[in-house]
Structure formats: C-alpha cells, structure tokens
Write a protein that holds these residues in place. Structure first.
Motif, PDB file in Angstrom:
ATOM      1  N   PRO A 242       0.800  -1.222   0.000  1.00 42.31           N
ATOM      2  CA  PRO A 242       0.000   0.000   0.000  1.00 42.31           C
ATOM      3  C   PRO A 242       0.835   1.275   0.000  1.00 42.31           C
ATOM      4  N   ASN A 305     -11.049  -3.016   3.214  1.00 44.37           N
ATOM      5  CA  ASN A 305      -9.811  -2.337   3.604  1.00 44.37           C
ATOM      6  C   ASN A 305      -8.615  -2.777   2.769  1.00 44.37           C
ATOM      7  N   SER A 309      -6.692  -0.089   0.647  1.00 43.05           N
ATOM      8  CA  SER A 309      -5.253   0.148   0.845  1.00 43.05           C
ATOM      9  C   SER A 309      -4.487   0.143  -0.462  1.00 43.05           C
ATOM     10  N   CYS A 412      -5.977   7.121   2.185  1.00 45.21           N
ATOM     11  CA  CYS A 412      -5.871   5.746   2.656  1.00 45.21           C
ATOM     12  C   CYS A 412      -4.525   5.172   2.240  1.00 45.21           C
ATOM     13  N   GLY A 413      -4.262   3.933   2.662  1.00 53.01           N
ATOM     14  CA  GLY A 413      -3.131   3.197   2.114  1.00 53.01           C
ATOM     15  C   GLY A 413      -1.778   3.435   2.752  1.00 53.01           C
ATOM     16  N   SER A 415       1.359   2.128   4.955  1.00 49.22           N
ATOM     17  CA  SER A 415       2.028   0.886   5.329  1.00 49.22           C
ATOM     18  C   SER A 415       3.339   1.348   5.943  1.00 49.22           C
ATOM     19  N   THR A 476      -7.080   0.519  12.004  1.00 49.85           N
ATOM     20  CA  THR A 476      -7.196  -0.680  11.167  1.00 49.85           C
ATOM     21  C   THR A 476      -8.585  -1.267  11.316  1.00 49.85           C
ATOM     22  N   HIS A 515      -4.760   5.522   7.964  1.00 49.63           N
ATOM     23  CA  HIS A 515      -5.403   4.272   7.565  1.00 49.63           C
ATOM     24  C   HIS A 515      -4.321   3.214   7.379  1.00 49.63           C
ATOM     25  N   GLY A 517      -4.926  -0.143   7.192  1.00 52.39           N
ATOM     26  CA  GLY A 517      -5.342  -1.377   6.537  1.00 52.39           C
ATOM     27  C   GLY A 517      -6.337  -2.210   7.312  1.00 52.39           C
TER      28      GLY A 517
END
Ligand code: XCC
Ligand code: SF4
Length: 636
Positions: A242, A305, A309, A412-413, A415, A476, A515, A517
C-alpha cells in the motif's frame, strides 16, 4: 407486549445508518439491532465465562456467588479453570481465522510459482526479496520465481511443528524475545499452538488457569507474528504494498445508475479479481447494454480495507453497516469470502434483488449462490460473478432505492514502507517528533463494531480524544471507516488534533489518523513498534504506545489484543471478554500480565475515561524514557 423500537439516533451516530435502519423497519428487514434486542439480556453464566461444554458429563455451570463451598463441574474443574479454558479456545478461534487466511495467500503464491495461477502475479518483487532475506533465504543470483518458491515453503513450515520458533520472531526486538523465552511463550508453529490450545482445554489436561493463559498468549503471538504477518506480507508481495492515495467512504459511494457490487470478508484473493474483472472494458460494455452507466465496486469490512489500501476503492461501510448497505435497494451483488459476514445478510438480500454470492468452501451460507473460487480459474470466475450482478440490475426496483448520504473524502493506504518513504527513508523525523513531544505517543485503534454500543460512538470518540492529546492514531479494520466518516482520515482533520500533532501532519501533509489497513495488518503495527523500539534501544513495553479496540466483538479481536499485550503494548477494550466470572483470570488480564509482559488490558466502556488513562500512561512512559512531556498538563 412488543417492545417499542429504539430511536435510531441511539443505535448509530451516523446519518446514513439511521436512515437505513428506519428504511429496514419499513421494508420489513430484520437487522442486527433487532436480533440484539431479542437476545437481551444474555445468559449470565455464559457472560461470566462460567459454563463448560467441553465434555459429555456436562454441560456444567458454576454459580458466581461468593462464599459457601466452591462449586465445581462434574469433572472437578473450578470456575477459574473453566473461564481460562473458554478464553483459551476463544483466542485459538481468532488465531485460526487470521492464520488460515494467511495460509490461503501462501497457496496462491505457490500456485503462481507453479504456473497454475495465470491471473495472479508478483507485484512487489522488491518486497519479495527483502522479506525472503529477512527469513533467512539466500537470494543472490536467484530469480523472483525461485525466491517466491522458497518463501512459500518457509511460510508453510511456519505452520508446522518442526521449528523451534516461527520465522518472523527474527523481527522481534531482542529484549522482547528474552521476555518470551523466560515465560516459554515463543511461538513455535502456528497450527501447532492452536492445536495445542485445543488439546490443553480437553477434559483432564491443563487445569491451571495461569498455565492456560500463558499458552493463550503463545497462541496469539503465533497469530500476530505468524499467520497475520504472513497474510500481510504475502498480500503485499502478490498485490502490491500500500501507498497513500485518496478515496471515499459511507453508503453514498453506492451509485444510483451503476451496477453496484460490494465485496465483503477479509481475503484479497477473491476481491482483487472481482475488481480486475469489473474494470475490463468488455464487462463495462455488458453493464451498459443492461442499462447501467458502469460497474461500481465498493468495500465492506476488511476485504474492503485490503482493496482500499492497495487500489483505493471506496468503502461503503463497516461491520454494522453491512446489512444496511443492502437496504439501500441499490446493491446488485454482495460477494463474500469469509469472517464477519453476518448470516443475517442472506435474509436481507432476499428482501431485495441483491445476489448474495459466496466464494470460499470454508464459508458457505444456506440460501446463497456459491462459486467455489480457485486461483486456477480466478479471472473467469470473477467475470461470472460480474455477469450475475449485471443480470440482477434488471431486477432493481427504483421505487425502493434510497442512497442516504453523500460520500466523505479520505486518504488511505499507509504501510510501514509508505511511512518510511514519506519520512525520507528513515524513522528519524518521527522519532524526533516523539522526543520533542510534538507527538507524545502512538495508539492503534483496531477492529469492530458491537451493538452493545451506539455504533461507532466509541471508535470515533476515542480517536478524537487521542489526537487532541497529540497522540498519533493508526486505524485498522472497521475503525478505518468510522474515522473516515468523521473526517479524521484527511490532512484537514489535523485541525481536530493538538498543536504538536497538527504541525507534524501539516509538514508531512498527512491525516492525524492514518489508515493502516485491515485487521491482519495489525501485524504492521507490531512490526513498526519493534522497529521504533530497536531504534531507541529499548523494549516495546517502554514505548509510549497503546492498542485499543473500543467496540470489539470477534474472537480475532481478542487474539489481536493478546498478541499486542504479549508484545508489550497495553490494550484498551470497551467491554470485557467472557472472563469476569473468575477473579483470578480477570486480575491477570488487568494486572498480572503487566508483571509478565510489561503490558495488560484496560477495560473501560467510556472513551473519555479510557483516553484519560491512556494519556496518563503515555506521560509516565515518556518520563521513564527520559523524555519531557510538554503537553502533559494541557489536557486535564
Ligand atoms: Fe472486526 Fe476486523 Fe470483522 Fe471488522 S471486519 S468486524 S473482525 S474489524 Ni476485519
Ligand atoms: Fe463439566 Fe468438566 Fe465436562 Fe466441562 S469438562 S462439561 S466442567 S465435566
């Protein structure tokens, strides 16, 4: 006498939910709230964890009354043992869910390697090589396919019983590993710990509550640093890691003039293919021929999600929104894999033209249309699913369609890789912010909805309270949708944050709630905590961090909570699991774990009170690290 239905504002904080609950009542659709009413009050013995059905001399139940002769089950088990055994099996259930999900990704990777899955590929080769090296695979001069083969083999081996420890234990800070060794909870094999939990809780085995609870921790660790982590890492390798993008959230993402398909469940293996098929020009043409202007894929819960992501698809809703999405009357198909899919959705779908399509042989629903999804035929089966949705479009009754809101924008997304890239390749800028007190600490708000609470009131309330106190929040699972609807997943949300966090968000152009995930992606959170601890040269338990799951409901949520605690991260939950019938077990959960793992559970149904306690501990942890806490007295 029939009970009066509760005012919808007391059931959910959201306008889209309230409107759809009203419509469900009018349309004669039963929802989770109706069934919750019917089930209230629940069985007291079960609520306390004091019933046992583990053998056929029973069922047994222990009266929670204090004093008098201690009651025992027919076999002689006392309340402590019964509560601990029930809890252990609860954790095993959650760990099994996440881990079996992880296993499905290994099987897809294996199918890619063996050339049996032409519709899948390896999207993030760099990550493939990096993860393979981390788990001890020599990668020099090897092809991606060769490395993938060896990584799949290694992951399969993590499920078995021949290893002394699962591979990703290598990611755990040494100080934490030492804690696990001391208490003999280093997870050895994922299936092994789960099976051993079932064994220990058979009549006549582990009849010591403390011993059973320690194995619960070991089982949960096999989930967090094992099954879930494999799920996350292999999903990134196969579907891409992500990176931040923009999307939208709430029931308004359902489109009046398009064929709407909602994907629900957890595993991206099916939903990624459904999305890919929906984007094929030929499928879009077919939708147009049926009178629609296109095909719209929306997400529910964690498979949502996963796609949010990596692909930025919009989110229609979280756990308690799933039936209500159908009530819009504009959903042609709900395509599910497994976990958290309320069986009630089948009845809801039957009240409209909605096709309810199951895809996993592990999760069949009476009354649903089943397509036994395989990696070998993925694209073809995904097209078949889209065709079913397109055919259903003709059956839509325009007079029953009501899309209750307009969507809210979200970012979003995130990591760990994306976060690092954003920080310029090193954690230092973030650590500097922590050291200066601009960011006082971190909290991961995780998980579900539960009709025991006004829907999302706690999830949103807690997130707002924490960011106000300059605590950066990672979200999450179903909390992501809640945070998104509340405007917390956009950089402008920083205006709701404290001055330090707000400034950091502005400088990086990020939201105050990130966000992070799906629920298996909580593995990213523990991994990140490990990296931060290593960078500071301390144990995870020394960090100013928290986990929280205010509205949790599932076995998986408890597994997550316990692996966080066993990893040194204290966890707030809004309601206790069914353990309060044992004073011993409850004391261990609230205090005893602190001595073993340096972290324990906080049970607090009020988000304001929870935030205050979380804040206090963050302050204490900062001071213990030799950091000042400039914001300590700002929020009183
Ligand atoms: Fe909970 Fe996972 Fe399920 Fe949502 S979907 S209800 S476990 S938060 Ni993952
Ligand atoms: Fe009763 Fe013991 Fe059997 Fe449980 S295991 S049902 S407590 S006899």
């Amino acid at each position: 006498m029939a009970k009066q239905p509760k005012p919808t504002e007391t059931l959910s904080i959201w306008k889209d939910a309230q409107k759809m609950i009203t419509k469900a009542r009018k349309d004669g659709v039963e929802t989770v709230w109706d069934r919750f009413e019917q089930q209230t009050p629940g069985c007291k013995f079960c609520e306390l964890g004091l019933t046992c059905k583990n053998c056929n001399m029973g069922p047994c139940r222990i009266s929670p009354k204090e004093g008098g002769k201690m009651q025992r089950g027919v076999c002689g088990a006392d309340g402590d043992v019964i509560v601990a055994r029930n809890f252990g099996r609860f954790v095993a259930g959650g760990s099994a869910g996440h881990s079996d999900h992880g296993r499905d990704l290994i099987e897809v990777l294996e199918a890619i390697v063996e050339g049996r899955a032409p519709d899948y590929s390896i999207k993030d080769e760099q990550k493939l090589f990096r993860v393979a090296e981390e788990v001890g695979i020599a990668v020099a001069d090897k092809s991606a396919i060769q490395v993938a083969k060896e990584l799949a083999d290694s992951c399969f081996d993590d499920f078995g019983s021949r290893r002394k420890q699962i591979s990703f234990v290598g990611r755990v800070p040494e100080k934490r590993q030492a804690v696990w060794q001391k208490h003999n909870v280093v997870p050895r094999g994922i299936d092994r710990e789960i099976a051993e939990m079932m064994h220990r809780t058979h009549m006549g085995c582990d009849n010591d509550a403390v011993s059973t609870l320690l194995h619960s921790a070991r089982t949960a660790l096999a989930d967090g640093w094992g099954g879930s982590m494999i799920g996350t890492e292999l999903s990134d390798i196969i579907f891409g890691t992500p990176a931040p993008s923009n999307s939208q959230v709430n029931l308004g993402v359902i489109k009046k003039d398009e064929v709407n398909i909602l994907v629900h469940g957890h595993n991206p293996v099916v939903s990624e293919m459904v999305l890919a098929a929906a984007r094929e020009p030929e499928m879009i043409e077919r939708a147009k021929a049926a009178g629609a202007s296109g095909i719209n894929i929306g997400g529910l819960c964690c498979t949502g999600n996963e796609l949010l992501s990596r692909q930025g698809i919009p989110m229609a809703g979280n756990h308690l929104m799933t039936e209500l999405a159908i009530v819009t009357g504009a959903v042609e198909a709900v395509v599910v894999d497994y976990q958290c899919i309320m069986p009630g959705m089948v009845q809801a779908a039957a009240c409209y033209h909605t096709q309810f399509i199951t895809t996993s042989d592990k999760a069949r629903f009476t009354g649903a249309t089943h397509i036994s999804f395989t990696p070998e035929q993925a694209a073809e089966q995904a097209r078949q699913i889209i065709d079913m949705a397109i055919s259903a479009f003709a059956g839509r009754d325009a007079s029953r369609v009501d899309i209750p809101d307009t969507p809210v924008d979200i970012m979003c997304g995130f990591s760990n890789e994306a976060l690092l890239a954003m920080l310029g390749g090193s954690l230092d800028p973030l650590l500097d912010a922590v050291k200066s007190g601009a960011v006082r600490g971190f909290a991961a708000i995780v998980g579900c909805n539960n009709p025991k609470f006004q829907h999302d009131s706690q999830n949103v309330g807690l997130a707002k309270e924490l960011i106000k106190r300059d605590i950066l929040v990672l979200a999450t699972g179903c909390v992501t949708t809640a945070a998104g609807k509340a405007g917390l997943l956009v950089p402008e949300g920083a205006k709701m944050a404290g001055p330090g966090l707000s400034k950091l968000c502005k400088s990086l152009d990020i939201p105050p709630v990130l966000h992070f995930g799906s629920c298996v992606d909580n593995s990213r959170v523990i991994h990140l905590c490990g990296l931060i601890a290593d960078a500071l040269g301390v144990d995870i338990a020394n960090l100013p961090v928290w986990g929280a799951s205010p509205e949790w409901y599932s076995e998986k949520a408890v597994a997550i909570g316990l692996y966080c605690v066993a990893s040194g991260i204290p966890v707030h939950i809004g309601t206790p699991p069914h353990i309060t019938g044992s004073k011993l077990v409850t004391d261990i959960a609230l205090n005893g774990l602190e001595e073993i793992f340096g972290a324990s559970f906080l049970v607090e149904p009020d988000f304001g009170a929870a935030a205050a306690q979380m804040d206090e501990r963050i302050s204490a942890k900062r001071l213990a690290l030799g950091l000042t806490d400039p914001a300590g007295d700002r929020v009183k």
